[in-house]
Structures are given as C-alpha cells and as structure tokens.
Design a protein around this motif. Sequence first.
Motif, PDB file in Angstrom:
ATOM      1  N   ARG A 229      -7.645  48.337 -35.565  1.00 14.56           N
ATOM      2  CA  ARG A 229      -8.839  48.089 -34.759  1.00 14.56           C
ATOM      3  C   ARG A 229      -9.900  49.150 -35.016  1.00 14.56           C
ATOM      4  N   ALA A 230      -9.490  50.411 -35.103  1.00 18.89           N
ATOM      5  CA  ALA A 230     -10.449  51.490 -35.367  1.00 18.89           C
ATOM      6  C   ALA A 230     -11.104  51.318 -36.733  1.00 18.89           C
ATOM      7  N   GLU A 231     -10.332  50.893 -37.724  1.00 20.73           N
ATOM      8  CA  GLU A 231     -10.903  50.653 -39.051  1.00 20.73           C
ATOM      9  C   GLU A 231     -11.896  49.486 -39.007  1.00 20.73           C
ATOM     10  N   ALA A 232     -11.593  48.474 -38.217  1.00 19.64           N
ATOM     11  CA  ALA A 232     -12.506  47.347 -38.079  1.00 19.64           C
ATOM     12  C   ALA A 232     -13.831  47.800 -37.466  1.00 19.64           C
ATOM     13  N   VAL A 233     -13.758  48.596 -36.414  1.00 18.89           N
ATOM     14  CA  VAL A 233     -14.977  49.111 -35.782  1.00 18.89           C
ATOM     15  C   VAL A 233     -15.806  49.894 -36.797  1.00 18.89           C
ATOM     16  N   GLY A 234     -15.134  50.743 -37.591  1.00 17.23           N
ATOM     17  CA  GLY A 234     -15.835  51.533 -38.591  1.00 17.23           C
ATOM     18  C   GLY A 234     -16.493  50.676 -39.659  1.00 17.23           C
ATOM     19  N   PHE A 235     -15.799  49.628 -40.102  1.00 16.42           N
ATOM     20  CA  PHE A 235     -16.386  48.762 -41.124  1.00 16.42           C
ATOM     21  C   PHE A 235     -17.593  48.020 -40.582  1.00 16.42           C
ATOM     22  N   PHE A 236     -17.472  47.423 -39.417  1.00 20.05           N
ATOM     23  CA  PHE A 236     -18.581  46.644 -38.871  1.00 20.05           C
ATOM     24  C   PHE A 236     -19.782  47.519 -38.521  1.00 20.05           C
ATOM     25  N   ALA A 237     -19.563  48.826 -38.331  1.00 20.07           N
ATOM     26  CA  ALA A 237     -20.675  49.739 -38.056  1.00 20.07           C
ATOM     27  C   ALA A 237     -21.495  50.064 -39.296  1.00 20.07           C
ATOM     28  N   LEU A 238     -21.001  49.726 -40.489  1.00 25.85           N
ATOM     29  CA  LEU A 238     -21.751  49.980 -41.714  1.00 25.85           C
ATOM     30  C   LEU A 238     -23.031  49.154 -41.731  1.00 25.85           C
ATOM     31  N   PRO A 239     -24.070  49.644 -42.403  1.00 26.21           N
ATOM     32  CA  PRO A 239     -25.282  48.839 -42.560  1.00 26.21           C
ATOM     33  C   PRO A 239     -24.977  47.541 -43.307  1.00 26.21           C
ATOM     34  N   ASP A 240     -25.719  46.508 -42.996  1.00 22.95           N
ATOM     35  CA  ASP A 240     -25.467  45.210 -43.626  1.00 22.95           C
ATOM     36  C   ASP A 240     -25.557  45.272 -45.143  1.00 22.95           C
ATOM     37  N   GLU A 241     -26.452  46.093 -45.676  1.00 22.88           N
ATOM     38  CA  GLU A 241     -26.581  46.143 -47.136  1.00 22.88           C
ATOM     39  C   GLU A 241     -25.314  46.672 -47.800  1.00 22.88           C
ATOM     40  N   ARG A 242     -24.561  47.517 -47.093  1.00 23.64           N
ATOM     41  CA  ARG A 242     -23.302  48.007 -47.650  1.00 23.64           C
ATOM     42  C   ARG A 242     -22.188  46.972 -47.468  1.00 23.64           C
ATOM     43  N   LYS A 243     -22.180  46.284 -46.337  1.00 17.92           N
ATOM     44  CA  LYS A 243     -21.183  45.231 -46.139  1.00 17.92           C
ATOM     45  C   LYS A 243     -21.420  44.073 -47.108  1.00 17.92           C
ATOM     46  N   ARG A 244     -22.666  43.872 -47.484  1.00 13.47           N
ATOM     47  CA  ARG A 244     -22.981  42.770 -48.391  1.00 13.47           C
ATOM     48  C   ARG A 244     -22.338  42.950 -49.765  1.00 13.47           C
ATOM     49  N   ARG A 245     -21.951  44.152 -50.107  1.00 15.20           N
ATOM     50  CA  ARG A 245     -21.265  44.383 -51.380  1.00 15.20           C
ATOM     51  C   ARG A 245     -19.901  43.682 -51.435  1.00 15.20           C
ATOM     52  N   VAL A 246     -19.345  43.389 -50.261  1.00 17.47           N
ATOM     53  CA  VAL A 246     -18.056  42.687 -50.203  1.00 17.47           C
ATOM     54  C   VAL A 246     -18.222  41.353 -49.483  1.00 17.47           C
ATOM     55  N   GLU A 247     -19.380  40.732 -49.675  1.00 15.49           N
ATOM     56  CA  GLU A 247     -19.666  39.463 -49.017  1.00 15.49           C
ATOM     57  C   GLU A 247     -18.748  38.362 -49.538  1.00 15.49           C
ATOM     58  N   ARG A 248     -18.495  37.373 -48.709  1.00 11.30           N
ATOM     59  CA  ARG A 248     -17.651  36.244 -49.072  1.00 11.30           C
ATOM     60  C   ARG A 248     -18.149  35.602 -50.367  1.00 11.30           C
ATOM     61  N   PRO A 249     -17.241  35.229 -51.272  1.00 14.66           N
ATOM     62  CA  PRO A 249     -17.658  34.648 -52.549  1.00 14.66           C
ATOM     63  C   PRO A 249     -18.473  33.370 -52.371  1.00 14.66           C
ATOM     64  N   ALA A 250     -19.198  33.020 -53.433  1.00 14.05           N
ATOM     65  CA  ALA A 250     -20.085  31.855 -53.375  1.00 14.05           C
ATOM     66  C   ALA A 250     -19.334  30.557 -53.110  1.00 14.05           C
ATOM     67  N   ASP A 251     -18.070  30.465 -53.566  1.00 17.26           N
ATOM     68  CA  ASP A 251     -17.301  29.248 -53.296  1.00 17.26           C
ATOM     69  C   ASP A 251     -16.691  29.236 -51.902  1.00 17.26           C
ATOM     70  N   ARG A 252     -17.016  30.266 -51.101  1.00 16.37           N
ATOM     71  CA  ARG A 252     -16.717  30.319 -49.668  1.00 16.37           C
ATOM     72  C   ARG A 252     -15.226  30.318 -49.353  1.00 16.37           C
ATOM     73  N   ILE A 253     -14.430  30.817 -50.278  1.00 15.65           N
ATOM     74  CA  ILE A 253     -13.029  31.066 -49.966  1.00 15.65           C
ATOM     75  C   ILE A 253     -12.969  32.184 -48.930  1.00 15.65           C
ATOM     76  N   SER A 254     -11.963  32.164 -48.082  1.00  9.07           N
ATOM     77  CA  SER A 254     -11.883  33.099 -46.953  1.00  9.07           C
ATOM     78  C   SER A 254     -11.479  34.494 -47.415  1.00  9.07           C
ATOM     79  N   ARG A 255     -12.449  35.175 -48.008  1.00  9.16           N
ATOM     80  CA  ARG A 255     -12.274  36.550 -48.449  1.00  9.16           C
ATOM     81  C   ARG A 255     -13.579  37.307 -48.161  1.00  9.16           C
ATOM     82  N   GLY A 256     -13.453  38.578 -47.832  1.00 12.20           N
ATOM     83  CA  GLY A 256     -14.626  39.412 -47.681  1.00 12.20           C
ATOM     84  C   GLY A 256     -15.365  39.228 -46.365  1.00 12.20           C
ATOM     85  N   TRP A 257     -16.619  39.657 -46.392  1.00 14.25           N
ATOM     86  CA  TRP A 257     -17.444  39.760 -45.187  1.00 14.25           C
ATOM     87  C   TRP A 257     -18.247  38.488 -44.949  1.00 14.25           C
TER      88      TRP A 257
END
Length: 336
Positions: A55-83
Amino acid sequence: MAEHPVPTIDIAPFVEGGEAGRDAVARAVGRACEETGFFAITGHGVAEQAIEELRAEAVGFFALPDERKRRVERPADRISRGWNALCDRSLAYSLGQETPPDLQESFAIGPVAVPEAPYFTCERARAFFAPNIWPGERPGLRRSMERYYRSMEALSQTVMRIFARALGRDDFYFDDRIDRHSSSLRLIRYPGRVAGAAAGQRRAGEHHDYGSLTILRGDNVPGGLQVKLRHGGWIDVVRPDGGFICNIGDAMMRWTNDRWVSTLHRVGLPDGPDSPDRISIVFFHNPNYDAEIRCIAGDGEAARYPPAVFDSFYLDKLRRGSFGAAVAAGLATRAD
C-alpha cells in the motif's frame, strides 16, 4: 439481528483443521456465493506487513507527476499492464450503460516469472501473459507487487479448493484448471477530493467481474465498495480488520450453472471535500486461458450453458465491455 449479507468467514479451519472444519468453511462460503456472491475472509495467513508495504508503494507511485507515470502507461492494445490515467475507464460500459468516466487511476501487472515456453509465449497467450511494465525509479514497487502476487496465488488456490468442496467436488477439482492461471493484480487510487463530478459519475461504475475470483484489500474510508443485493438495493461493504473482501466473477457463475451469483458492485463517491484518497489492492484470479468451463450442475439439473473455453468467454466479455469492440476483436483474433 439478521446476519449481514456479506458474512465474514474465518478460513483457517479449512487449512489447519480436520474434515469437520473444512466442511464448515465450505458450507459458509457456498451459502454466501449463492446469496450475494460476496464474502469477507480472515485467517488467510497473508502477512499484514506485506500488505502495508505494498500500500505504501502504491501511494508513492500515484504521487508521482503524471508525466513520469506516463512512461509506464498501458500499452496501445490496452492489455491490462501499466498505468491507467485518471478517468481512463468507464466500467459501466460493460453493461451497455453510457456513463461518465470513472474517477480512478490504476497500475496493473499480470503473472510474474513467466516461463519461456510455448504455452506462455504464443499469440493466443499474449492477452494473458504480456510482459509487465515497471517504473525504473521505484524498484520497491516491483518487489512488493511480485511478493504480494505470489501470496495471492497461494490464497486463491486455497479459496478455489474451498469452492470445489462447497460444490460437492474433490478439493483439488480446479487445480489443473488454474495451474497456469492468467490472473492480474491492480493497484487503484480513488481520489478523495472530487470537485464537479458529473451526473452518474462514480469512482467505479456498476459492473460484474469477469473471472473466477476477486480478492480485494481496500481502505475503509467514505466512498467505498457497494454491492447490489440479489433481491434488494445497494449496501456498503466494510472490510473486517486484517481481512479481505472476496467475490466471484461471471466465469465462476457460469461454472456453477448460475447456482452462485456474480453480483453487481460499484465504488461510490466520498461524502465531503476533505475525504482521503482510497487505495485498493485487487487481485483478479482467472483460470488457465485454455481451461474448459463446463457447468457443475446439481442432481437432476440440466446444464444451462454449453462448455466454453475461458479465453473465448473472457474476450467476449471484453468485446462487449469497456475496452471497446475494436480492441477486443483484435485480442480475440490472437486467441483463435
């Protein structure tokens, strides 16, 4: 006082006890699955420290700026991976309801330590065993998620064995149908401050789960899980201290010949501007993608459905759900 429609069941006697204890747990779980499809469990053996670390790791990840989370954004084929970004999904679309997007963001992974074998690497497997995507700047997130995923694998096997006994089958009935399971783990942040929500907008719109079993660890804060009773209205569900909320999905409902119910549920809005974020950790257990779902009918009862293979059943749900027809059709092509 009437028993709560989502009962809390101590499953330790199934793991540690004799036949009487195992039977008692199976009866309680079976009754809950018939009445609401939801139940809470304690005595599960998952270390609280591991849950809190994730849970603490989740809080830390979601607190990152969106531009950094976007580096691990869900793939274009929308398989359930990433952000998945905030308001990226609308779960009620799976019921044909056109609602505003859900007020949530999430990060998802699939199976860990996947073998380099044709079963896991062929085109048919891609929708279920695609590589995970990890944020390089947060190595603790990967460690915590992989450890938790393995804990959920073990717990899911136990619950599926309880299911088997509850259905009058050998405890190991499902084992060879889940030994190469295609499950996913999702971290979800529901924002606490919701300004200007549209009519009908929720943190998660009403929906059914698609797979065999869901195991949820969510914060007990305002704007939480709500379940639609089989013959009634919506109720709030509060997780017991140290426990998990479990529910069955559409695949298990079909497996049980509709004896068990896959119940509508949703996540409501907080009741004030100062409500905290809600963090949920959700394990969606799915059987092997080539597992046959053959109705387990009662004595003298006819099967309501013909046998189905899980990947076709699941991808058909996606085709009619929130991922959109074109995307799901593409996944189904790979699964043929």
